[in-house]
Design a protein around this motif. Structure first.
Motif, PDB file in Angstrom:
ATOM      1  N   MET A  38    -104.167 -54.530 -67.325  1.00  0.00           N
ATOM      2  CA  MET A  38    -103.445 -54.477 -66.073  1.00  0.00           C
ATOM      3  C   MET A  38    -103.189 -55.910 -65.618  1.00  0.00           C
ATOM      4  SD  MET A  38    -104.411 -52.705 -62.465  1.00  0.00           S
ATOM      5  CE  MET A  38    -104.086 -51.102 -63.127  1.00  0.00           C
ATOM      6  N   LEU A  39    -101.989 -56.145 -65.152  1.00  0.00           N
ATOM      7  CA  LEU A  39    -101.600 -57.437 -64.603  1.00  0.00           C
ATOM      8  C   LEU A  39    -101.226 -57.206 -63.156  1.00  0.00           C
ATOM      9  CD1 LEU A  39    -100.661 -60.459 -65.054  1.00  0.00           C
ATOM     10  CD2 LEU A  39     -98.411 -59.486 -65.425  1.00  0.00           C
ATOM     11  N   SER A  40    -101.851 -57.935 -62.233  1.00  0.00           N
ATOM     12  CA  SER A  40    -101.543 -57.818 -60.801  1.00  0.00           C
ATOM     13  C   SER A  40    -100.860 -59.084 -60.326  1.00  0.00           C
ATOM     14  CB  SER A  40    -102.826 -57.631 -59.983  1.00  0.00           C
ATOM     15  OG  SER A  40    -103.450 -56.421 -60.305  1.00  0.00           O
ATOM     16  N   VAL A  41     -99.775 -58.917 -59.590  1.00  0.00           N
ATOM     17  CA  VAL A  41     -99.088 -60.041 -58.952  1.00  0.00           C
ATOM     18  C   VAL A  41     -99.112 -59.761 -57.459  1.00  0.00           C
ATOM     19  CG1 VAL A  41     -96.972 -61.385 -58.791  1.00  0.00           C
ATOM     20  CG2 VAL A  41     -97.582 -60.301 -60.954  1.00  0.00           C
ATOM     21  N   ILE A  42     -99.708 -60.670 -56.698  1.00  0.00           N
ATOM     22  CA  ILE A  42     -99.835 -60.513 -55.251  1.00  0.00           C
ATOM     23  C   ILE A  42     -99.185 -61.708 -54.574  1.00  0.00           C
ATOM     24  CG2 ILE A  42    -101.429 -60.297 -53.307  1.00  0.00           C
ATOM     25  CD1 ILE A  42    -103.534 -59.319 -55.368  1.00  0.00           C
ATOM     26  N   ASN A  43     -98.286 -61.443 -53.643  1.00  0.00           N
ATOM     27  CA  ASN A  43     -97.683 -62.522 -52.870  1.00  0.00           C
ATOM     28  C   ASN A  43     -98.518 -62.730 -51.612  1.00  0.00           C
ATOM     29  OD1 ASN A  43     -96.125 -64.447 -51.706  1.00  0.00           O
ATOM     30  ND2 ASN A  43     -94.377 -63.123 -51.276  1.00  0.00           N
ATOM     31  N   ALA A  44     -99.394 -63.719 -51.657  1.00  0.00           N
ATOM     32  CA  ALA A  44    -100.224 -64.053 -50.500  1.00  0.00           C
ATOM     33  C   ALA A  44     -99.661 -65.269 -49.779  1.00  0.00           C
ATOM     34  CB  ALA A  44    -101.661 -64.321 -50.943  1.00  0.00           C
ATOM     35  N   GLN A  89     -97.611 -56.518 -53.424  1.00  0.00           N
ATOM     36  CA  GLN A  89     -98.298 -56.565 -54.710  1.00  0.00           C
ATOM     37  C   GLN A  89     -97.674 -55.586 -55.692  1.00  0.00           C
ATOM     38  OE1 GLN A  89    -102.755 -56.275 -55.174  1.00  0.00           O
ATOM     39  NE2 GLN A  89    -102.224 -54.136 -55.459  1.00  0.00           N
ATOM     40  N   VAL A  90     -97.707 -55.973 -56.947  1.00  0.00           N
ATOM     41  CA  VAL A  90     -97.307 -55.064 -58.017  1.00  0.00           C
ATOM     42  C   VAL A  90     -98.393 -55.108 -59.090  1.00  0.00           C
ATOM     43  CG1 VAL A  90     -95.924 -56.756 -59.285  1.00  0.00           C
ATOM     44  CG2 VAL A  90     -95.418 -54.345 -59.527  1.00  0.00           C
ATOM     45  N   GLN A  91     -98.662 -53.966 -59.673  1.00  0.00           N
ATOM     46  CA  GLN A  91     -99.607 -53.889 -60.776  1.00  0.00           C
ATOM     47  C   GLN A  91     -98.882 -53.324 -61.988  1.00  0.00           C
ATOM     48  OE1 GLN A  91    -102.957 -51.664 -59.206  1.00  0.00           O
ATOM     49  NE2 GLN A  91    -103.970 -53.584 -58.688  1.00  0.00           N
ATOM     50  N   ILE A  92     -98.966 -54.058 -63.078  1.00  0.00           N
ATOM     51  CA  ILE A  92     -98.314 -53.648 -64.316  1.00  0.00           C
ATOM     52  C   ILE A  92     -99.390 -53.100 -65.243  1.00  0.00           C
ATOM     53  CG2 ILE A  92     -96.878 -54.382 -66.240  1.00  0.00           C
ATOM     54  CD1 ILE A  92     -96.212 -56.876 -64.482  1.00  0.00           C
ATOM     55  N   THR A  93     -99.248 -51.863 -65.628  1.00  0.00           N
ATOM     56  CA  THR A  93    -100.164 -51.254 -66.583  1.00  0.00           C
ATOM     57  C   THR A  93     -99.589 -51.483 -67.972  1.00  0.00           C
ATOM     58  OG1 THR A  93    -100.783 -49.592 -64.955  1.00  0.00           O
ATOM     59  CG2 THR A  93    -101.347 -49.135 -67.248  1.00  0.00           C
ATOM     60  N   ILE A  94    -100.303 -52.276 -68.757  1.00  0.00           N
ATOM     61  CA  ILE A  94     -99.831 -52.680 -70.077  1.00  0.00           C
ATOM     62  C   ILE A  94    -100.600 -51.905 -71.137  1.00  0.00           C
ATOM     63  CG2 ILE A  94     -99.596 -54.631 -71.662  1.00  0.00           C
ATOM     64  CD1 ILE A  94     -99.719 -56.406 -69.085  1.00  0.00           C
ATOM     65  N   LYS A  95     -99.861 -51.321 -72.073  1.00  0.00           N
ATOM     66  CA  LYS A  95    -100.498 -50.614 -73.185  1.00  0.00           C
ATOM     67  C   LYS A  95     -99.930 -51.143 -74.485  1.00  0.00           C
ATOM     68  CE  LYS A  95    -101.345 -46.412 -70.617  1.00  0.00           C
ATOM     69  NZ  LYS A  95    -101.001 -45.022 -70.432  1.00  0.00           N
ATOM     70  N   GLY A  96    -100.802 -51.322 -75.443  1.00  0.00           N
ATOM     71  CA  GLY A  96    -100.352 -51.812 -76.730  1.00  0.00           C
ATOM     72  C   GLY A  96    -101.510 -51.913 -77.689  1.00  0.00           C
ATOM     73  N   THR A  97    -101.281 -52.667 -78.739  1.00  0.00           N
ATOM     74  CA  THR A  97    -102.319 -52.893 -79.738  1.00  0.00           C
ATOM     75  C   THR A  97    -102.240 -54.334 -80.183  1.00  0.00           C
ATOM     76  OG1 THR A  97    -103.268 -52.092 -81.800  1.00  0.00           O
ATOM     77  CG2 THR A  97    -100.871 -52.183 -81.689  1.00  0.00           C
ATOM     78  N   MET A  98    -103.270 -54.797 -80.857  1.00  0.00           N
ATOM     79  CA  MET A  98    -103.239 -56.162 -81.351  1.00  0.00           C
ATOM     80  C   MET A  98    -103.811 -56.197 -82.751  1.00  0.00           C
ATOM     81  SD  MET A  98    -106.132 -57.206 -78.886  1.00  0.00           S
ATOM     82  CE  MET A  98    -106.974 -55.673 -78.718  1.00  0.00           C
ATOM     83  N   PHE A  99    -103.422 -57.214 -83.460  1.00  0.00           N
ATOM     84  CA  PHE A  99    -103.890 -57.406 -84.816  1.00  0.00           C
ATOM     85  C   PHE A  99    -104.522 -58.789 -84.891  1.00  0.00           C
ATOM     86  CE2 PHE A  99    -100.158 -54.711 -84.788  1.00  0.00           C
ATOM     87  CZ  PHE A  99    -100.659 -53.571 -85.394  1.00  0.00           C
ATOM     88  N   GLY A 100    -105.640 -58.908 -85.549  1.00  0.00           N
ATOM     89  CA  GLY A 100    -106.276 -60.206 -85.710  1.00  0.00           C
ATOM     90  C   GLY A 100    -107.448 -60.453 -84.788  1.00  0.00           C
ATOM     91  N   LEU A 101    -107.730 -59.551 -83.845  1.00  0.00           N
ATOM     92  CA  LEU A 101    -108.872 -59.714 -82.963  1.00  0.00           C
ATOM     93  C   LEU A 101    -110.122 -59.301 -83.728  1.00  0.00           C
ATOM     94  CD1 LEU A 101    -109.929 -60.355 -80.096  1.00  0.00           C
ATOM     95  CD2 LEU A 101    -109.687 -57.928 -79.604  1.00  0.00           C
ATOM     96  N   LYS A 102    -111.016 -60.258 -83.944  1.00  0.00           N
ATOM     97  CA  LYS A 102    -112.228 -59.963 -84.708  1.00  0.00           C
ATOM     98  C   LYS A 102    -113.280 -59.289 -83.855  1.00  0.00           C
ATOM     99  CE  LYS A 102    -111.477 -63.391 -88.176  1.00  0.00           C
ATOM    100  NZ  LYS A 102    -110.682 -64.445 -88.113  1.00  0.00           N
TER     101      LYS A 102
END
Length: 124
Positions: free
Chosen positions: A1-7, A74-87
């Motif tokens: 999740m990425l949150s952007v808040i304008n304070a 504020q906006v919250q971005i729910t990010i879904k995905g996968t990654m390769f190379g994370l040990k």
């Protein structure tokens, strides 16, 4: 999740955030934003990162005008995905940058413990 808040004291028009990545991520969905320069998902992000832009909420108001209604600052971005190379460990972005003029972003930091997801915050 990425949150952007304008304070801040100025409305943030057309917000955009660059998320620099460190693995070969594959983005499957991003609720609350669009990926700039991409026509659809899934998309391979790679190590160069990506730019998120507000959609459907393109502008973030200032708190003094809306009396603490976080849905407008504020906006919250729910990010879904996968990654390769994370040990091992929890993935974190390499860097975060708010692309709007006049704003700086603190270094990314982990908030709490997440076994399969990360939370990133950008605060003015």
């Amino acid at each position: 999740m990425l949150s952007v808040i304008n304070a801040g004291a100025v409305e943030m028009k057309g917000w955009q955030v660059h998320v620099g990545l460190q693995y070969n991520e594959l983005l499957v969905s991003a609720d609350g934003a669009i990926v700039v320069g991409e026509s659809g998902l899934p998309v391979s992000i790679g190590k160069n990162g990506m730019v998120f832009a507000g959609y459907p909420m393109t502008d973030l108001k200032i708190a003094i005008k809306i009396t603490g209604d976080y849905t407008q600052i504020q906006v919250q971005i729910t990010i879904k995905g996968t990654m390769f190379g994370l040990k091992s460990g929890t993935p974190m972005p390499k860097n975060l940058n708010l692309l709007n003029d006049g704003y700086k972003c603190p270094a990314a930091k982990r908030q709490g413990y997440f076994s399969t997801e990360s939370m990133w915050r950008l605060i003015d």
